[in-house]
Design a protein around this motif. Structure first.
Motif, short mmCIF file in Angstrom:
data_model
loop_
_atom_site.label_atom_id
_atom_site.label_comp_id
_atom_site.label_asym_id
_atom_site.label_seq_id
_atom_site.Cartn_x
_atom_site.Cartn_y
_atom_site.Cartn_z
N THR A 1 0.83 -1.20 0.00
CA THR A 1 0.00 0.00 0.00
C THR A 1 0.87 1.25 0.00
N LYS A 2 0.56 2.16 -0.91
CA LYS A 2 1.25 3.44 -0.96
C LYS A 2 0.35 4.49 -0.32
N ARG A 3 0.91 5.24 0.62
CA ARG A 3 0.15 6.24 1.35
C ARG A 3 0.70 7.65 1.09
N ALA A 4 -0.19 8.63 1.31
CA ALA A 4 0.20 10.03 1.16
C ALA A 4 -0.37 10.85 2.30
N PHE B 1 5.15 7.10 4.53
CA PHE B 1 4.43 7.80 3.46
C PHE B 1 5.26 7.90 2.20
N ASP B 2 4.62 7.59 1.09
CA ASP B 2 5.30 7.62 -0.20
C ASP B 2 5.26 9.00 -0.84
N GLY C 1 -11.94 10.15 0.00
CA GLY C 1 -11.84 8.89 0.76
C GLY C 1 -10.65 8.79 1.68
N THR C 2 -10.03 9.94 2.03
CA THR C 2 -8.90 9.92 2.97
C THR C 2 -9.41 10.07 4.40
N ILE D 1 -1.54 5.89 -5.22
CA ILE D 1 -1.73 6.07 -3.78
C ILE D 1 -3.07 5.47 -3.35
N ASP D 2 -3.08 4.76 -2.25
CA ASP D 2 -4.30 4.24 -1.64
C ASP D 2 -4.90 5.35 -0.78
N LEU D 3 -5.96 5.95 -1.26
CA LEU D 3 -6.55 7.08 -0.55
C LEU D 3 -7.12 6.69 0.81
N SER D 4 -7.61 5.46 0.95
CA SER D 4 -8.18 5.05 2.24
C SER D 4 -7.10 4.92 3.33
N ALA D 5 -5.84 4.85 2.92
CA ALA D 5 -4.72 4.77 3.86
C ALA D 5 -3.98 6.11 3.96
#
Length: 179
Positions: free
Chosen positions: A2-5, A50-51, A145-146, A123-127
């Motif tokens: 999972t890539k997060r921001a 965080f990516d 969805g963040t 990026i996985d917006l939920s994460a």
């Protein structure tokens, strides 16, 4: 994996706005970082969780004619460079230059800026997290969805509320470790 921001609003989150020193940031000399902002961003960078750290900002002053787009880009280049000198990395700056009531898709509370960056970087917006100091920031994060973090007095619609970006960054890191 999972890539997060972490998506950050600019005015009122990173820099002063509507203070004794500056009303609006229309030139680089008007950009003053809020206390411990470089440290907060550096903490997010160094967490390794965080990516992407991105600034998502409405800049209606361009559409309203208070500044040219080139001036805005100069402000953002200056902001990113100054933060980097202080050990804080911003990966991307995305802005809506349109007038407040122009009806564009990118202006917050619309989520197009967040969704476009997320798609570009997988990026996985939920994460991921959106941090802002105004209702449209929180709504944009929710629409994308963040998780949402509000800076200021308690705002019940956000996942969390903190007085400063530094306090928010500590919570974001802990929350990301737990999920």
């Amino acid at each position: 994996m999972t890539k997060r921001a972490v998506f950050l609003d600019r005015d009122g989150v990173i820099n002063e706005v509507l203070t004794d020193r500056v009303k609006f940031v229309n030139k680089r000399e008007d950009l003053f970082f809020l206390p411990k902002v470089p440290e907060a961003i550096q903490m997010l960078n160094e967490s390794g969780l965080f990516d992407l750290i991105a600034v998502i900002t409405n800049q209606g002053g361009v559409g309203l004619g208070y500044m040219k787009e080139e001036q805005l880009q100069d402000i953002h280049t200056y902001m990113v460079d100054e933060l980097k000198k202080l050990g804080a990395e911003i990966d991307e700056v995305c802005y809506c230059p349109h007038k407040p009531k122009e009806g564009c898709e990118c202006r917050k509370p619309g989520s197009k800026m967040i969704e476009d960056i997320a798609k570009e970087h997988d990026i996985d917006l939920s994460a991921s997290y959106m941090v802002g100091d105004r209702e449209p920031d929180i709504e944009a994060g929710q629409n994308a969805g963040t998780k949402t973090v509000f800076l200021g007095e308690d705002y019940g619609l956000a996942n969390a509320t903190f007085p400063t970006l530094y306090d928010a960054a500590e919570w974001i890191i802990q929350d990301a470790k737990n999920h």
